[in-house]
Design a protein around this motif. Structure first.
Motif, PDB file in Angstrom:
ATOM      1  N   LYS A  51      29.322  52.261  40.729  1.00  0.00           N
ATOM      2  CA  LYS A  51      28.750  51.120  40.011  1.00  0.00           C
ATOM      3  C   LYS A  51      28.433  49.967  40.968  1.00  0.00           C
ATOM      4  CE  LYS A  51      30.147  47.660  36.641  1.00  0.00           C
ATOM      5  NZ  LYS A  51      31.256  47.185  35.840  1.00  0.00           N
ATOM      6  N   LEU A  52      29.391  49.619  41.812  1.00  0.00           N
ATOM      7  CA  LEU A  52      29.168  48.519  42.752  1.00  0.00           C
ATOM      8  C   LEU A  52      28.073  48.859  43.755  1.00  0.00           C
ATOM      9  CD1 LEU A  52      32.860  47.391  43.398  1.00  0.00           C
ATOM     10  CD2 LEU A  52      31.124  46.215  42.021  1.00  0.00           C
ATOM     11  N   TRP A  53      28.064  50.092  44.248  1.00  0.00           N
ATOM     12  CA  TRP A  53      27.035  50.496  45.218  1.00  0.00           C
ATOM     13  C   TRP A  53      25.647  50.470  44.584  1.00  0.00           C
ATOM     14  CZ3 TRP A  53      23.453  54.425  45.548  1.00  0.00           C
ATOM     15  CH2 TRP A  53      22.823  54.569  46.788  1.00  0.00           C
ATOM     16  N   SER A  54      25.524  51.009  43.382  1.00  0.00           N
ATOM     17  CA  SER A  54      24.211  51.071  42.726  1.00  0.00           C
ATOM     18  C   SER A  54      23.696  49.687  42.337  1.00  0.00           C
ATOM     19  CB  SER A  54      24.245  51.997  41.511  1.00  0.00           C
ATOM     20  OG  SER A  54      25.118  51.500  40.529  1.00  0.00           O
ATOM     21  N   GLU A  55      24.608  48.732  42.167  1.00  0.00           N
ATOM     22  CA  GLU A  55      24.209  47.356  41.853  1.00  0.00           C
ATOM     23  C   GLU A  55      24.044  46.499  43.109  1.00  0.00           C
ATOM     24  OE1 GLU A  55      27.264  45.977  39.201  1.00  0.00           O
ATOM     25  OE2 GLU A  55      26.549  47.215  37.543  1.00  0.00           O
ATOM     26  N   GLY A  56      24.225  47.104  44.291  1.00  0.00           N
ATOM     27  CA  GLY A  56      24.089  46.361  45.547  1.00  0.00           C
ATOM     28  C   GLY A  56      25.274  45.451  45.839  1.00  0.00           C
ATOM     29  N   ARG A  57      26.424  45.742  45.236  1.00  0.00           N
ATOM     30  CA  ARG A  57      27.608  44.904  45.424  1.00  0.00           C
ATOM     31  C   ARG A  57      28.762  45.691  46.057  1.00  0.00           C
ATOM     32  NH1 ARG A  57      29.682  42.583  40.306  1.00  0.00           N
ATOM     33  NH2 ARG A  57      29.534  44.710  39.545  1.00  0.00           N
ATOM     34  N   SER A  58      28.436  46.611  46.958  1.00  0.00           N
ATOM     35  CA  SER A  58      29.428  47.503  47.565  1.00  0.00           C
ATOM     36  C   SER A  58      30.604  46.775  48.178  1.00  0.00           C
ATOM     37  CB  SER A  58      28.782  48.352  48.661  1.00  0.00           C
ATOM     38  OG  SER A  58      27.803  49.169  48.135  1.00  0.00           O
ATOM     39  N   LEU A  59      30.340  45.647  48.803  1.00  0.00           N
ATOM     40  CA  LEU A  59      31.406  44.937  49.511  1.00  0.00           C
ATOM     41  C   LEU A  59      32.527  44.467  48.598  1.00  0.00           C
ATOM     42  CD1 LEU A  59      29.361  42.930  52.137  1.00  0.00           C
ATOM     43  CD2 LEU A  59      30.851  44.904  52.517  1.00  0.00           C
ATOM     44  N   GLU A  60      32.280  44.377  47.297  1.00  0.00           N
ATOM     45  CA  GLU A  60      33.324  43.982  46.352  1.00  0.00           C
ATOM     46  C   GLU A  60      34.426  45.034  46.254  1.00  0.00           C
ATOM     47  OE1 GLU A  60      31.858  42.609  42.548  1.00  0.00           O
ATOM     48  OE2 GLU A  60      30.125  41.684  43.519  1.00  0.00           O
ATOM     49  N   LEU A  61      34.144  46.260  46.709  1.00  0.00           N
ATOM     50  CA  LEU A  61      35.138  47.327  46.696  1.00  0.00           C
ATOM     51  C   LEU A  61      36.152  47.161  47.832  1.00  0.00           C
ATOM     52  CD1 LEU A  61      35.841  50.040  45.238  1.00  0.00           C
ATOM     53  CD2 LEU A  61      34.547  51.178  47.047  1.00  0.00           C
ATOM     54  N   THR A  62      35.785  46.424  48.857  1.00  0.00           N
ATOM     55  CA  THR A  62      36.606  46.296  50.061  1.00  0.00           C
ATOM     56  C   THR A  62      37.951  45.641  49.789  1.00  0.00           C
ATOM     57  OG1 THR A  62      34.541  45.973  51.277  1.00  0.00           O
ATOM     58  CG2 THR A  62      36.568  45.490  52.458  1.00  0.00           C
ATOM     59  N   ASP A  63      38.989  46.230  50.373  1.00  0.00           N
ATOM     60  CA  ASP A  63      40.343  45.696  50.296  1.00  0.00           C
ATOM     61  C   ASP A  63      40.340  44.277  50.867  1.00  0.00           C
ATOM     62  OD1 ASP A  63      43.045  45.055  50.599  1.00  0.00           O
ATOM     63  OD2 ASP A  63      43.584  47.015  51.410  1.00  0.00           O
ATOM     64  N   PRO A  64      40.828  43.292  50.114  1.00  0.00           N
ATOM     65  CA  PRO A  64      40.829  41.908  50.597  1.00  0.00           C
ATOM     66  C   PRO A  64      41.545  41.722  51.938  1.00  0.00           C
ATOM     67  CG  PRO A  64      41.440  41.981  48.275  1.00  0.00           C
ATOM     68  CD  PRO A  64      41.371  43.398  48.761  1.00  0.00           C
ATOM     69  N   SER A  65      42.515  42.565  52.238  1.00  0.00           N
ATOM     70  CA  SER A  65      43.254  42.401  53.493  1.00  0.00           C
ATOM     71  C   SER A  65      42.432  42.775  54.721  1.00  0.00           C
ATOM     72  CB  SER A  65      44.553  43.209  53.468  1.00  0.00           C
ATOM     73  OG  SER A  65      44.274  44.596  53.456  1.00  0.00           O
ATOM     74  N   ILE A  66      41.335  43.500  54.552  1.00  0.00           N
ATOM     75  CA  ILE A  66      40.481  43.851  55.700  1.00  0.00           C
ATOM     76  C   ILE A  66      39.094  43.228  55.613  1.00  0.00           C
ATOM     77  CG2 ILE A  66      41.685  46.023  56.123  1.00  0.00           C
ATOM     78  CD1 ILE A  66      39.154  47.427  54.898  1.00  0.00           C
ATOM     79  N   LYS A  67      38.812  42.547  54.528  1.00  0.00           N
ATOM     80  CA  LYS A  67      37.470  42.027  54.281  1.00  0.00           C
ATOM     81  C   LYS A  67      36.961  41.114  55.397  1.00  0.00           C
ATOM     82  CE  LYS A  67      35.016  41.379  50.113  1.00  0.00           C
ATOM     83  NZ  LYS A  67      35.115  41.186  48.704  1.00  0.00           N
ATOM     84  N   GLU A  68      37.826  40.252  55.903  1.00  0.00           N
ATOM     85  CA  GLU A  68      37.420  39.291  56.931  1.00  0.00           C
ATOM     86  C   GLU A  68      37.208  39.932  58.298  1.00  0.00           C
ATOM     87  OE1 GLU A  68      36.575  36.124  56.281  1.00  0.00           O
ATOM     88  OE2 GLU A  68      36.977  36.593  54.180  1.00  0.00           O
ATOM     89  N   SER A  69      37.929  41.007  58.587  1.00  0.00           N
ATOM     90  CA  SER A  69      37.883  41.591  59.924  1.00  0.00           C
ATOM     91  C   SER A  69      36.935  42.779  60.066  1.00  0.00           C
ATOM     92  CB  SER A  69      39.289  42.022  60.348  1.00  0.00           C
ATOM     93  OG  SER A  69      39.766  43.026  59.473  1.00  0.00           O
ATOM     94  N   CYS A  70      36.317  43.212  58.989  1.00  0.00           N
ATOM     95  CA  CYS A  70      35.450  44.385  59.076  1.00  0.00           C
ATOM     96  C   CYS A  70      33.975  43.986  59.150  1.00  0.00           C
ATOM     97  CB  CYS A  70      35.699  45.320  57.899  1.00  0.00           C
ATOM     98  SG  CYS A  70      35.235  44.631  56.311  1.00  0.00           S
ATOM     99  N   HIS A  71      33.170  44.945  59.590  1.00  0.00           N
ATOM    100  CA  HIS A  71      31.722  44.735  59.662  1.00  0.00           C
ATOM    101  C   HIS A  71      31.110  45.193  58.342  1.00  0.00           C
ATOM    102  CE1 HIS A  71      31.870  43.775  63.888  1.00  0.00           C
ATOM    103  NE2 HIS A  71      32.674  44.812  64.066  1.00  0.00           N
ATOM    104  N   ALA A  72      30.457  44.287  57.647  1.00  0.00           N
ATOM    105  CA  ALA A  72      29.922  44.561  56.313  1.00  0.00           C
ATOM    106  C   ALA A  72      28.983  45.763  56.306  1.00  0.00           C
ATOM    107  CB  ALA A  72      29.211  43.328  55.769  1.00  0.00           C
ATOM    108  N   VAL A  73      28.122  45.885  57.300  1.00  0.00           N
ATOM    109  CA  VAL A  73      27.164  46.991  57.342  1.00  0.00           C
ATOM    110  C   VAL A  73      27.898  48.323  57.448  1.00  0.00           C
ATOM    111  CG1 VAL A  73      25.285  48.016  58.702  1.00  0.00           C
ATOM    112  CG2 VAL A  73      25.346  45.552  58.331  1.00  0.00           C
TER     113      VAL A  73
END
Length: 150
Positions: A51-73
């Protein structure tokens, strides 16, 4: 668990690909697919990822503890690859060799996945707070309980 194994007992290398895709989505989200549900929607982890991927909101799936340190792409790419791995029909899933290539290469075009297997919603009102006992009331108000192992 891959659909073909759960329903027919058939196991193949594509079953392993399905399991890898689930594992990839679990690592990104920081949540287990087993017993996962959202309080208000009753969605599985796989359905939420789709659902998140098809709506273009994939990054919302990301664990908050790694969100800041990971590369979004890279995260969006891993979610996309995870969705390709969990396709309902084993023929639509890649084998592990292309999966490894997709993960390592930045120029490999990725095909569009379809709705994943096991995208059935759960009735979360029938789960107790810790999710171990399922209760269903029948017409005569009898309650049945199934204890699920850990």
């Amino acid at each position: 668990m891959a659909l073909e194994y759960a329903m027919q007992g058939l196991f193949s290398v594509k079953s392993d690909v399905f399991n890898f895709g689930v594992l990839l989505l679990e690592m990104i989200s920081g949540r287990k697919n087993n017993g996962f549900h959202l309080q208000e929607h009753g969605e599985s982890l796989l359905t939420l990822a789709w659902k998140l991927w098809s709506e273009g909101r994939s990054l919302e799936l990301t664990d908050p503890s790694i969100k800041e340190s990971c590369h979004a792409v890279q995260v969006v790419k891993c979610i996309h690859i995870g969705l390709l791995c969990i396709q309902e029909d084993p023929i639509d899933r890649p084998t592990m060799s292309p999966v490894v290539h997709m993960l390592g290469a930045d120029t490999t075009p990725l095909t569009r996945p379809s709705l994943p297997a096991f995208s059935v919603r759960r009735n979360v009102r029938t789960l107790n707070p810790i999710g171990l006992i399922h209760k269903t009331s029948t017409v005569n108000e009898v309650t049945l309980s199934d204890v699920s192992p850990r």
